[in-house]
Write a protein that holds these residues in place. Structure first.
Motif, PDB file in Angstrom:
ATOM      1  N   TYR A  42      65.044  15.629  20.070  1.00 31.07           N
ATOM      2  CA  TYR A  42      65.561  15.518  18.708  1.00 31.07           C
ATOM      3  C   TYR A  42      64.590  14.754  17.821  1.00 31.07           C
ATOM      4  N   ALA A  82      63.131  16.225  14.608  1.00 34.06           N
ATOM      5  CA  ALA A  82      63.735  15.610  13.422  1.00 34.06           C
ATOM      6  C   ALA A  82      62.796  15.687  12.221  1.00 34.06           C
ATOM      7  N   SER A  92      66.836  20.018   7.774  1.00 34.54           N
ATOM      8  CA  SER A  92      68.288  19.931   8.029  1.00 34.54           C
ATOM      9  C   SER A  92      69.083  20.686   6.972  1.00 34.54           C
ATOM     10  N   SER A 130      73.135  11.356  11.684  1.00 38.09           N
ATOM     11  CA  SER A 130      72.644  12.719  11.885  1.00 38.09           C
ATOM     12  C   SER A 130      73.585  13.395  12.887  1.00 38.09           C
TER      13      SER A 130
END
Lengths: 450, 334
Positions: A339, A343, A356, B285
């Motif tokens: 991640y 990210a 995102s 997140s």
């Protein structure tokens, strides 16, 4: 080892009786002092002291008994010897020197290799193989009607029980190490579990998975299996393996023992009398079978393995739980690293940059610059300059425009994502040689148009 | 071995199905309550289902993997229901009846809740009550896992936690059934790499969430069935253990339904009142929220097991766990 050999030798030395007949059945006597060896022609009474006497049957054996006597399944119940026809159905008794049929049934041929046992006042037959299927049924002989009745069971009944190992303790029948086959086209599969049947309520329960060590023994050796109860424990072995195994189900323990003679050389027929195992050993030169006895009293003095668990229990459960927690932690660490890496993955399309799912508009020239960085994290100044060079303008103009655009893009991206995207690097040899580097933490991916 | 087969098969199938869905522009629609803005496909459940089918076929052929036939039929039926929902959006009422049907099929396996194991002083229950309670529990579990599938990784991570902990029980009592678990855990792990991937984002979809829910429901039936040999009986009550294992889906579904009913809305309405949405709104997140909920739910299991080992009554255990849950809520979700 010397002690073991001496012990085994002395155990066998004192007793030996021979018969010439190939077809025989060794059964327990009503008294503990003698046993019988049945043949088609007559029977032997063999005293444990050593004397053996042949006698003819007082009555002719029933015509329905048209199979070798060695295939009959004997059972001593309430001082009466019962002989079951292979596959079930026909039932005989051996008493007063004769064999008599007591059933009003027919050859079932449905439970070959089944386990014939008694509990309280009844005799039962469980499992076996017949008509291309393994069975887990239980049939009970009705002494009044002379027929066999199917016993209804409940609970976690195994699909089929063939070649099983059985053990009765109080009102519980334990079974394990058996194979099942549902239809003819299916391969036989060994069941890995220990089951218990309550003989009062006829309810099945699965107790757990058998230790893998026991599994290995079985896979390696496909020989004839023998088992019997000895001092509230179960002993079992395989004909081609010079070792035997002691199981204490109550205490969930299992141990292997070395044995050169006990079962290894003896036939699959045997009886246990007064802590002695009596079984035939065939002389391959003369063809004669000699009946030998073996003292079981001290057989557990020579283990070859440490005691281990018989079926999986708490220790294995906790081992597994620790493993599961370890696995979970490793998985979380791997996913965290993954991640962390993804990210900072930015996606550019023909007009915007996004992360995102949140996108921001960029100028076409800015998209072109980032496209170069999506292909390579290191972009040469000359490659970047190609985007700005125009035939109608000077090179100086192009350099200025490049620097201005890059600075604007860097500021824009820093303001949007709070991270520096592009760094300038001068060559150590020639400071005029410039390379632009994308931040190592960042990944830019160009989304292709569908 | 089955975990590796499951992981590699799932990884391949997720990539393959993503490409297939993408080439047909079959993306998950982005609506107001969506927690994502990227283009994502709902192919994860299909990949998981096919992974399970492949692993089961292999396991049945070369090893002794085996699950009751009726349970298998129920799983397949529920997966197909999920697929239909992913492709055509089935109405909730129709989906409910299909789930009830799947539950009835699963009951034919003979593995269902036939005892309360001492909860409210009740042990064995009549067969009709067993059926009704089992169907109800099946519906609740299947939908609870579907409802928490609102952010990346949550449903999958909580399923992995459930399967890993339950595997310890199953490995003691059924070797053939145990092999199902590494296959599924491998399959979910392979999916997770796509679920968190911003470029090739894949969701479980209804296929995956319903399938996972139905498999979990079956294992819960197995644990709560009085015929099963459960190694943990000596130190924790079966119903308490089951609740601890699925505490987040249960608590979140119950909370969301109560809030909706309090507001005069249908308890089945899809909205953003879930606890995980609250974490996202607080700035977590998706990975942060999912891993936090996973970590917290593991601590709930540990606290539950510890409290149970203190030889106190079931009521006292439940109260202590409720207090611990309230503390967690106050710290992390308030």
């Amino acid at each position: 080892m010397k002690n073991l050999i001496l012990f085994l030798f002395l155990s066998w030395a004192s007793f030996s009786q021979t018969i010439e007949n190939d077809d025989y059945l060794i059964i327990e006597g009503e008294s503990s002092k003698y046993f019988y060896i049945l043949t088609k022609d007559g029977y032997y009474i063999s005293e444990l002291a050593g004397k053996i006497t042949f006698k003819e049957y007082t009555k002719e054996i029933p015509k329905s008994l048209n199979v070798p006597v060695s295939t009959l399944i004997p059972l001593l119940h309430n001082s009466q010897t019962y002989l079951l026809y292979p596959g079930g159905g026909l039932l005989y008794t051996f008493s007063d020197g004769s064999i008599s049929r007591i059933d009003r049934s027919f050859p079932h041929r449905n439970q070959y290799g089944a386990y014939f046992f008694s509990y309280k006042e009844n005799v039962f037959l469980i499992g076996g193989y017949g008509y291309w299927q393994t069975k887990s049924i239980i049939t009970k002989f009705n002494f009044n009607s002379g027929d066999w009745e199917l016993v209804n069971t409940k609970g976690q009944q195994p699909v089929g029980i063939d070649q099983g190992t059985y053990f009765i303790e109080d009102n519980k029948l334990y079974v394990f190490d058996f194979v099942s086959r549902e239809i003819n086209t299916q391969k036989e599969k060994r069941n890995e579990n220990l089951y218990v049947l309550d003989l009062d309520s006829f309810e099945w329960k699965k107790l757990g998975v058998i230790n893998d060590t026991v599994d290995l023994i079985n896979v390696k050796n496909k020989g004839v299996k023998r088992f019997f109860k000895f001092e509230d424990k179960l002993i079992f072995s395989y004909s081609n393996n010079p070792g035997f195994f002691l199981v204490d189900i109550q205490n969930n323990s299992f141990q292997s023992f070395k044995d050169e003679i006990l079962f290894y050389k003896s036939d699959n027929q045997f009886i246990i009398k007064n802590n002695r195992l009596i079984g035939p050993i065939k002389n391959t030169l003369t063809g004669e079978s000699a009946f030998e006895k073996f003292d079981l009293t001290n057989i557990t003095n020579y283990p070859i393995d440490e005691v281990s668990y018989f079926f999986r229990d708490k220790e294995e459960f906790f081992q597994y739980v620790y493993f599961a927690l370890f696995f979970l932690i490793v998985l979380i660490i791997i996913l965290s690293l993954y991640y962390k890496r993804i990210a900072q993955t930015y996606i550019i399309d023909e007009s915007s940059i996004s992360i995102s799912g949140v996108s921001h508009k960029l100028l076409p020239i800015e998209i072109s610059i980032l496209t170069l960085f999506s292909k390579d994290k290191k972009v040469l100044n000359s490659k970047l300059m190609e985007l700005f060079v125009r035939d109608d303008k000077t090179k100086d103009y192009a350099v200025k425009r490049k620097n201005k655009t890059l600075a604007a893009l860097k500021t824009k991206l820093f303001n949007l994502y709070n991270i520096s995207f592009i760094e300038k690097q001068k060559s150590k040899g020639d400071s005029r040689h410039l390379t632009y580097l994308l931040n190592k933490k960042i990944r830019i991916i160009q989304e292709t148009i569908d | 071995m089955f975990a590796i087969i499951g992981l590699s098969t799932s990884y391949y199938l997720n990539g393959y199905l993503y490409a297939a869905f993408r080439s047909n522009k079959m993306y998950d629609p982005i609506v107001s309550r969506s927690s994502h803005n990227e283009k994502a496909t709902r192919s994860g459940g299909m990949a998981l289902f096919f992974t399970f089918c492949i692993c089961y076929g292999l396991g049945k052929a070369i090893y002794s993997m085996s699950v009751d036939l009726y349970a298998l039929i129920a799983w397949i039926f529920i997966a197909l229901t999920g697929m239909a929902d992913d492709f055509f959006s089935i109405k909730y009422r129709e989906k409910f009846f299909l789930q009830v049907f799947a539950a009835i099929v699963m009951l034919q396996s003979g593995i269902y809740i036939d005892s309360f194991h001492g909860v409210f002083g009740i042990y064995e229950i009549p067969i009709w009550a067993s059926y009704i309670i089992s169907i109800f529990v099946f519906i609740v579990i299947v939908n609870a896992f579907n409802l928490i599938d609102g952010i990346d990784g949550l449903s999958a991570l909580l399923s992995i936690k459930f399967f890993l902990l339950v595997a310890g029980i199953i490995t003691i009592s059924s070797k053939e059934m145990f092999l199902v678990i590494p296959s599924i855990v491998g399959g979910i792990t392979g999916f997770l790499f796509f679920n968190f991937n911003p470029v090739k984002k894949v969701f479980l979809g209804d296929t995956g969430a319903l399938l996972l829910g139905s498999v979990i429901a079956f294992f819960i039936f197995y644990i709560l069935n009085s015929n099963s040999y459960i190694i943990t009986d000596d130190f924790i009550s079966r119903p308490l253990m089951v609740i601890l294992l699925i505490i987040y889906p249960l608590a979140d579904t119950l909370r969301a339904s109560l809030i909706r009913m309090y507001k005069g809305k249908s308890p089945f309405l899809a909205d953003r009142v879930h606890l995980h949405h609250r974490l996202i709104d607080k700035g977590y997140s998706h990975w942060g929220a999912s891993s936090l909920i996973l970590g917290l739910s593991i601590t709930v299991v540990m606290v539950g097991v510890f409290v149970s080992s203190l030889s106190i009554s079931l009521t006292a255990c439940s109260l202590i766990i409720l207090v611990y849950l309230a503390i967690l809520y106050y710290i992390f979700f308030n």
